[in-house]
Design a protein around this motif. Structure first.
Motif, PDB file in Angstrom:
ATOM      1  N   UNK A 129       1.327   9.731  10.741  1.00  7.58           N
ATOM      2  CA  UNK A 129       0.590  10.024   9.250  1.00  7.58           C
ATOM      3  C   UNK A 129      -1.118   8.902   9.975  1.00  7.58           C
ATOM      4  N   UNK A 130      -2.328   9.403  10.110  1.00  8.94           N
ATOM      5  CA  UNK A 130      -3.689   8.599  10.174  1.00  8.94           C
ATOM      6  C   UNK A 130      -4.100   9.027   8.346  1.00  8.94           C
ATOM      7  N   UNK A 131      -3.763   8.222   7.885  1.00 11.89           N
ATOM      8  CA  UNK A 131      -4.355   8.325   6.680  1.00 11.89           C
ATOM      9  C   UNK A 131      -3.415   8.140   5.300  1.00 11.89           C
ATOM     10  N   UNK A 132      -3.842   7.846   3.903  1.00  6.87           N
ATOM     11  CA  UNK A 132      -3.766   7.200   3.154  1.00  6.87           C
ATOM     12  C   UNK A 132      -1.621   8.037   2.763  1.00  6.87           C
ATOM     13  N   UNK A 152      -4.679   3.621   8.260  1.00  7.47           N
ATOM     14  CA  UNK A 152      -5.366   3.654   7.429  1.00  7.47           C
ATOM     15  C   UNK A 152      -6.308   3.313   7.234  1.00  7.47           C
ATOM     16  N   UNK A 153      -7.506   4.616   6.264  1.00  8.31           N
ATOM     17  CA  UNK A 153      -8.898   3.852   6.242  1.00  8.31           C
ATOM     18  C   UNK A 153      -9.147   4.091   5.078  1.00  8.31           C
ATOM     19  N   UNK A 154     -10.866   3.995   4.480  1.00  5.85           N
ATOM     20  CA  UNK A 154     -10.931   4.198   3.443  1.00  5.85           C
ATOM     21  C   UNK A 154     -11.726   5.203   4.190  1.00  5.85           C
ATOM     22  N   UNK A 155     -12.332   6.067   2.702  1.00  2.77           N
ATOM     23  CA  UNK A 155     -12.690   7.105   2.349  1.00  2.77           C
ATOM     24  C   UNK A 155     -14.228   7.549   3.850  1.00  2.77           C
ATOM     25  N   UNK A 156     -14.439   6.518   3.739  1.00  7.14           N
ATOM     26  CA  UNK A 156     -15.952   5.940   4.099  1.00  7.14           C
ATOM     27  C   UNK A 156     -14.849   6.153   5.925  1.00  7.14           C
ATOM     28  N   UNK A 157     -14.470   5.229   5.570  1.00  6.72           N
ATOM     29  CA  UNK A 157     -14.191   4.427   7.525  1.00  6.72           C
ATOM     30  C   UNK A 157     -13.269   5.684   8.192  1.00  6.72           C
ATOM     31  N   UNK A 390      -6.359  -6.592  -2.446  1.00  4.49           N
ATOM     32  CA  UNK A 390      -5.343  -5.941  -1.872  1.00  4.49           C
ATOM     33  C   UNK A 390      -5.183  -4.271  -2.638  1.00  4.49           C
ATOM     34  N   UNK A 391      -4.719  -3.642  -1.897  1.00  3.95           N
ATOM     35  CA  UNK A 391      -4.726  -2.069  -3.035  1.00  3.95           C
ATOM     36  C   UNK A 391      -3.444  -1.189  -2.167  1.00  3.95           C
ATOM     37  N   UNK A 392      -2.830  -1.750  -1.265  1.00  4.56           N
ATOM     38  CA  UNK A 392      -2.146  -0.980   0.098  1.00  4.56           C
ATOM     39  C   UNK A 392      -0.459  -1.503  -0.432  1.00  4.56           C
ATOM     40  N   UNK A 393      -0.800  -2.095  -0.276  1.00  5.11           N
ATOM     41  CA  UNK A 393       1.019  -2.238  -0.901  1.00  5.11           C
ATOM     42  C   UNK A 393       0.970  -2.893  -2.036  1.00  5.11           C
ATOM     43  N   UNK A 394       2.133  -3.345  -2.608  1.00  3.28           N
ATOM     44  CA  UNK A 394       2.738  -4.108  -3.910  1.00  3.28           C
ATOM     45  C   UNK A 394       3.569  -5.788  -3.253  1.00  3.28           C
ATOM     46  N   UNK A 395       3.821  -6.316  -4.615  1.00  2.00           N
ATOM     47  CA  UNK A 395       4.327  -7.768  -4.306  1.00  2.00           C
ATOM     48  C   UNK A 395       5.300  -7.407  -3.235  1.00  2.00           C
ATOM     49  N   UNK A 397       5.961  -5.808  -1.126  1.00  2.00           N
ATOM     50  CA  UNK A 397       5.761  -5.475   0.394  1.00  2.00           C
ATOM     51  C   UNK A 397       5.876  -4.848   0.780  1.00  2.00           C
ATOM     52  N   UNK A 398       6.065  -3.551  -0.189  1.00  2.00           N
ATOM     53  CA  UNK A 398       6.202  -2.014   0.189  1.00  2.00           C
ATOM     54  C   UNK A 398       4.538  -1.403  -0.178  1.00  2.00           C
ATOM     55  N   UNK A 399       4.917  -0.190   1.095  1.00  2.00           N
ATOM     56  CA  UNK A 399       3.566   0.197   1.269  1.00  2.00           C
ATOM     57  C   UNK A 399       2.972   1.879   0.348  1.00  2.00           C
ATOM     58  N   UNK A 400       2.958   1.775  -0.908  1.00  2.59           N
ATOM     59  CA  UNK A 400       2.026   2.568  -2.252  1.00  2.59           C
ATOM     60  C   UNK A 400       0.949   3.295  -2.059  1.00  2.59           C
ATOM     61  N   UNK A 401       0.273   3.322  -1.928  1.00  4.81           N
ATOM     62  CA  UNK A 401      -0.882   3.607  -2.227  1.00  4.81           C
ATOM     63  C   UNK A 401      -1.758   3.577  -0.998  1.00  4.81           C
ATOM     64  N   UNK A 402      -3.491   4.726  -1.166  1.00  4.14           N
ATOM     65  CA  UNK A 402      -4.431   4.790   0.103  1.00  4.14           C
ATOM     66  C   UNK A 402      -5.392   3.761  -0.318  1.00  4.14           C
ATOM     67  N   UNK A 403      -6.204   3.809   0.263  1.00  2.00           N
ATOM     68  CA  UNK A 403      -7.449   2.935   0.772  1.00  2.00           C
ATOM     69  C   UNK A 403      -8.739   3.500  -0.487  1.00  2.00           C
ATOM     70  N   UNK A 404      -8.668   4.687  -0.316  1.00  2.00           N
ATOM     71  CA  UNK A 404      -9.947   5.690  -1.345  1.00  2.00           C
ATOM     72  C   UNK A 404     -10.742   5.627  -0.318  1.00  2.00           C
ATOM     73  N   UNK A 405     -11.638   4.531  -1.121  1.00  2.00           N
ATOM     74  CA  UNK A 405     -12.861   4.812  -1.388  1.00  2.00           C
ATOM     75  C   UNK A 405     -13.319   3.236  -1.437  1.00  2.00           C
ATOM     76  N   UNK A 406     -12.399   1.897  -1.673  1.00  2.00           N
ATOM     77  CA  UNK A 406     -11.721   0.775  -2.107  1.00  2.00           C
ATOM     78  C   UNK A 406     -13.177   0.254  -1.053  1.00  2.00           C
TER      79      UNK A 406
END
Length: 519
Positions: A129-132, A152-157, A390-395, A397-406
């Protein structure tokens, strides 16, 4: 397999190749300039399409077969149906039955409703998957279970990558709440209305093949069209493309937490006392509970002062619509509608205008909307002492979010991050972010319930509020206070394997996520 890594300009070790393609390490903000020409899809001919314009075929499977679905293709979808999406999973169910393997799913975002695609990752239908990726999909990646490396890319990316040919979309499958037989489509009407289709433009312009899937076939022309039929190969009519109650975001409720409300109040006060909030201001805020409370407080300040925001960029919410309809906002430019009030507003307010992320966020363009915004309200899972975010991983270490337009939004004139000092007794401010998504030089102010830290680089903002009575602190002081309350959490441990790459807005690699050591 050993992957060659180099230290990028942010000091992070990143690979020089991802999924068999050479990549460019992050060079610094504004340091990488693209070369060459934009990607171009094949030139079609009207002689290959029905003269009467009727492109309706019998099923999604028939449309995918006509598009030549085969091993290794890249399939794109948008996320406007959010957690009510009934189309994306169906694509891979069909592909799995056809025996197709190693597809790349390129969504603008994924939601919990997409967790069933794990089955198609397991059986080899999808390579990566190339996305959030949120929740279980993110855990799947963090545990090293995905065959390919996630990107993982931002919406603009994302739209930049499509435009530049970094990602070549073979088939774009675009769900549309209303469409006609020629493929003109929009986000309103029918039972699955999502408001706007602001994430679809780059996909339909650059994909080799485009399929529109709708549950509301209307007479030609479907107007005002956001997807133009000239780009569309096939139209598929199904019983249902989405679950209406899950299409609107579940996060658009104002926070009831006293701490979060205090953060919102401090943020509004900071905006007013610093002089950032003023007549004619351009602004953008998210749809989380704290952001919505900030919007309410800001609306009241605008009313009291007799000021008017020139424009707000959506994700729109009912609180932005209220500003528009009560005269405190001139325009809403909108890439996605978060609630039913916003969906309805698009149809009744001429100043509520669909505006694709391709125009709003694309860094490889002749300017975009983000640098014109005076106020940008964003969140973060972690912030470090250098204001990196940081908006994608939690402390853990798990990848739990996308970048969105951040990442895109960090280019605004004033970037404000209202965040709690800790979540579940885990401090938000840390020595070094687990995953670097945004450089600290672009993050201006951190506002917590226990104080406000201004980036030392913004001496103008520090001067503007030095006698304001606001609780100003250094970021080091905020970190120490959190650790006094919560203690210092244990750091996650990682293996060497890279499971995901984080792209910056210009397509360079700013950081990676490594496989978690599971104890």
């Amino acid at each position: 397999m050993t992957v060659k890594t180099v230290k990028n300009a942010a000091g992070r070790l990143v690979p020089t190749e991802i999924n068999g393609k050479t990549v460019i390490p992050f060079k610094g903000v504004g340091r990488h300039k693209p070369e060459g020409r934009k990607y171009a899809p094949p030139i079609p001919s009207c002689s290959d399409y029905p003269e009467d314009g009727n492109k309706v075929v019998g099923s999604l499977e028939e449309a995918l077969r006509k598009c030549g679905l085969k091993d290794g293709m890249t399939i794109s979808t948008h996320h406007h149906l959010r957690d009510g999406d009934l189309v994306s999973n169906k694509i891979f169910e069909i592909a799995s039955k056809m025996g197709v393997r190693d597809l790349v799913w390129f969504p603008s975002a994924s939601f919990p409703c997409n967790d069933p695609v794990i089955r198609f990752l397991d059986d080899g239908t999808i390579n990566r998957i190339e996305g959030s990726m949120n929740g279980p999909l993110g855990r799947y990646v963090s545990e090293g279970r995905m065959k390919g490396t996630a990107v993982l890319r931002s919406h603009g990316g994302r739209v930049q990558a499509i435009q530049d040919g970094e990602v070549k979309i073979d088939i774009a499958v675009m769900a549309a709440p209303s469409a006609d037989s020629f493929g003109n489509a929009k986000g309103t009407g029918g039972t699955s209305a999502c408001g706007v289709l602001g994430y679809a433009k780059a996909d339909i312009m650059y994909a080799d093949k485009v399929i529109v899937v709708t549950d509301n076939l209307v007479d030609l022309p479907c107007f005002p069209m956001e997807i133009e039929g000239n780009y569309v190969d096939y139209v598929v009519v199904v019983d249902k493309i989405g679950i209406p109650e899950k299409i609107v975001s579940g996060t658009t409720q104002i926070t009831k937490s006293p701490d979060r409300l205090l953060i919102a109040d401090l943020t509004a006060s900071f905006l007013e006392k610093s002089g950032i909030l003023k007549d004619g201001v351009n602004m953008q805020a998210g749809a989380g509970g704290t952001s919505l409370a900030i919007a309410v407080f800001v609306h009241q300040i605008l009313k009291n002062k007799g000021w008017k925001s020139k424009l707000g960029f959506g994700g729109s919410t009912k609180y932005m619509v209220k500003m528009l309809e009560e005269g405190q906002m001139g325009y809403i430019l909108d890439a996605q509608a978060f609630d039913l009030d916003s969906v309805a507003s698009i149809e009744r307010n001429s100043n509520h205008v669909p505006y694709p992320v391709f125009n709003a966020y694309n860094y490889h363009s002749k300017g975009n909307l983000t640098s014109m915004m005076d106020i940008m309200i964003l969140g973060a899972t972690e912030i470090d002492l250098n204001f990196n975010g940081n908006v994608v991983t939690h402390s853990d270490g798990y990848l739990l979010h996308g970048i969105g337009g951040w990442q895109n939004c960090l280019h605004a004139r004033n970037v404000i991050l209202p965040v709690p000092l800790f979540r579940d007794r885990i401090p938000v401010i840390v020595d070094k972010v687990t995953t670097l998504c945004g450089p600290g030089e672009l993050i201006d102010v951190i506002i917590t319930e226990r104080g406000i830290a201004i980036n030392p680089l913004r001496k103008d903002l520090i001067d503007s509020v030095k006698d304001s009575g606001l609780p100003l602190r250094t970021i080091q002081e905020l970190k120490e206070e959190a650790e006094k309350i919560c203690g210092i959490p244990q750091k996650p441990e990682f293996e060497d394997e890279i499971v995901a790459a984080i792209k910056w807005v210009d397509g360079t690699v700013i950081d990676v996520v490594r496989k978690l050591k599971i104890k």
